[in-house]
Design a protein around this motif. Sequence first.
Motif, PDB file in Angstrom:
ATOM      1  N   SER A  52       0.849  -1.193   0.000  1.00  0.00           N
ATOM      2  CA  SER A  52       0.000   0.000   0.000  1.00  0.00           C
ATOM      3  C   SER A  52       0.885   1.244   0.000  1.00  0.00           C
ATOM      4  O   SER A  52       2.103   1.160   0.237  1.00  0.00           O
ATOM      5  CB  SER A  52      -0.888   0.018   1.257  1.00  0.00           C
ATOM      6  N   PHE A  53       0.275   2.400  -0.240  1.00  0.00           N
ATOM      7  CA  PHE A  53       1.003   3.656  -0.108  1.00  0.00           C
ATOM      8  C   PHE A  53       1.432   3.887   1.336  1.00  0.00           C
ATOM      9  O   PHE A  53       2.481   4.479   1.601  1.00  0.00           O
ATOM     10  CB  PHE A  53       0.160   4.832  -0.604  1.00  0.00           C
ATOM     11  N   GLU A  54       0.608   3.409   2.275  1.00  0.00           N
ATOM     12  CA  GLU A  54       0.972   3.554   3.688  1.00  0.00           C
ATOM     13  C   GLU A  54       2.269   2.802   3.991  1.00  0.00           C
ATOM     14  O   GLU A  54       3.125   3.298   4.733  1.00  0.00           O
ATOM     15  CB  GLU A  54      -0.156   3.045   4.579  1.00  0.00           C
ATOM     16  N   ALA A  75       5.099   4.778   2.502  1.00  0.00           N
ATOM     17  CA  ALA A  75       5.339   5.966   3.321  1.00  0.00           C
ATOM     18  C   ALA A  75       6.065   5.601   4.614  1.00  0.00           C
ATOM     19  O   ALA A  75       6.956   6.341   5.074  1.00  0.00           O
ATOM     20  CB  ALA A  75       4.023   6.665   3.630  1.00  0.00           C
ATOM     21  N   GLU A  76       5.712   4.463   5.201  1.00  0.00           N
ATOM     22  CA  GLU A  76       6.381   4.017   6.416  1.00  0.00           C
ATOM     23  C   GLU A  76       7.860   3.744   6.149  1.00  0.00           C
ATOM     24  O   GLU A  76       8.728   4.084   6.961  1.00  0.00           O
ATOM     25  CB  GLU A  76       5.709   2.751   6.948  1.00  0.00           C
ATOM     26  N   ARG A 101       9.656   7.058   5.902  1.00  0.00           N
ATOM     27  CA  ARG A 101       9.882   7.655   7.225  1.00  0.00           C
ATOM     28  C   ARG A 101      10.966   6.909   7.991  1.00  0.00           C
ATOM     29  O   ARG A 101      11.718   7.516   8.765  1.00  0.00           O
ATOM     30  CB  ARG A 101       8.587   7.659   8.038  1.00  0.00           C
ATOM     31  N   ALA A 157       4.426  12.349   8.784  1.00  0.00           N
ATOM     32  CA  ALA A 157       3.594  11.344   8.129  1.00  0.00           C
ATOM     33  C   ALA A 157       2.925  11.889   6.867  1.00  0.00           C
ATOM     34  O   ALA A 157       2.853  11.194   5.841  1.00  0.00           O
ATOM     35  CB  ALA A 157       2.547  10.824   9.115  1.00  0.00           C
ATOM     36  N   ASP A 158       2.419  13.109   6.924  1.00  0.00           N
ATOM     37  CA  ASP A 158       1.735  13.679   5.755  1.00  0.00           C
ATOM     38  C   ASP A 158       2.699  13.855   4.590  1.00  0.00           C
ATOM     39  O   ASP A 158       2.365  13.543   3.441  1.00  0.00           O
ATOM     40  CB  ASP A 158       1.091  15.022   6.106  1.00  0.00           C
ATOM     41  N   ARG A 185       3.623  10.503   3.045  1.00  0.00           N
ATOM     42  CA  ARG A 185       2.562  10.002   2.166  1.00  0.00           C
ATOM     43  C   ARG A 185       2.606  10.714   0.816  1.00  0.00           C
ATOM     44  O   ARG A 185       2.439  10.075  -0.237  1.00  0.00           O
ATOM     45  CB  ARG A 185       1.202  10.185   2.842  1.00  0.00           C
ATOM     46  N   ALA A 221       5.449   9.237  -1.114  1.00  0.00           N
ATOM     47  CA  ALA A 221       5.081   7.888  -1.568  1.00  0.00           C
ATOM     48  C   ALA A 221       4.223   7.956  -2.832  1.00  0.00           C
ATOM     49  O   ALA A 221       4.408   7.169  -3.773  1.00  0.00           O
ATOM     50  CB  ALA A 221       4.352   7.145  -0.458  1.00  0.00           C
ATOM     51  N   GLU A 222       3.294   8.898  -2.874  1.00  0.00           N
ATOM     52  CA  GLU A 222       2.426   9.017  -4.048  1.00  0.00           C
ATOM     53  C   GLU A 222       3.167   9.606  -5.239  1.00  0.00           C
ATOM     54  O   GLU A 222       2.743   9.409  -6.385  1.00  0.00           O
ATOM     55  CB  GLU A 222       1.194   9.852  -3.688  1.00  0.00           C
TER      56      GLU A 222
END
Length: 288
Positions: free
Chosen positions: A159-161, A164-165, A168, A176-177, A180, A183-184
């Motif tokens: 996933s994108f999450e 993103a993790e 980070r 976090a924002d 993300r 990541a996108e």
Amino acid sequence: MNLGESDYLEIRGLRYHVRRWGPRDAPPLFLLHGILDNSATFALMAEAFAGQRNLIAPDWRGHGHSDHAPQGYWFPDYLADLDALVAHYAPDTTVSLVGHSMGGQAASLYAGLRPEKVAALVCLDTLNVPEQPPEELPERYRHWLDLQRSPPRRKLYHSFEALAERIRHRNPRVDADRARFIAECWGHRTDDGRVALYVDPWHLTRTPLLYRAAESMAIWKRVRCPVFCLDGAESAIRRALGGDEHRRRRACFRDLRQHALADCGHMIHYEQPRTAVAEIERFLDTEV
């Protein structure tokens, strides 16, 4: 976030994607990303420039929305691609170059090879590639030959999450924002719902060629424009090079400014885009 307007160009046999921000009649300022990154993440800096600069940010070959190179990736190709991009966007004028990491290495060499075209050079936490001893060469060649038989596969995330993790984890100063958002910029959904990176997986491998700092230094000594090295004070890449070697390399530039951003790592344009732009603006307004 404003991701800019897109141009698509034919550059040396590849379809290149280039992002644009700001007034096109202003002097050109190229933003050159690092390895595995792409032009979209410069949106963080473009916002801070507030429409005052003619920003031109290409996706290097094999990154973002630019074509992958079927014969692999060799560093001189980035210089030839940049030469073609400068010829397209600034045939009759000089340009300023801002390069991060690998993009800064390319920009610095280009400034020495085409000194008549470059009015100013900004290096963001770069020029730090370690010297690679010849003893590494046999194994690097063996590894590269093995990859010709079994090419690398694209990197997938659930996933994108998850992506993103991972971002980070490698860049803990990024919230976090923003992770993300990055990541996108880096990935896209596949048919099965997972996230694939845009970057060609060949960029995740090593070429058989070794880096020799003396070769870069011979070119850096030909740079005529003012140079600004903006570093992350907490950059592990910068610290790993060692202070003496760091100073030796930068002594090649005849007109050098330096500054290190406190509480900032390698990914300056992720971590402190507004502060970085303020420093860049101050340098450009003074020197160009």
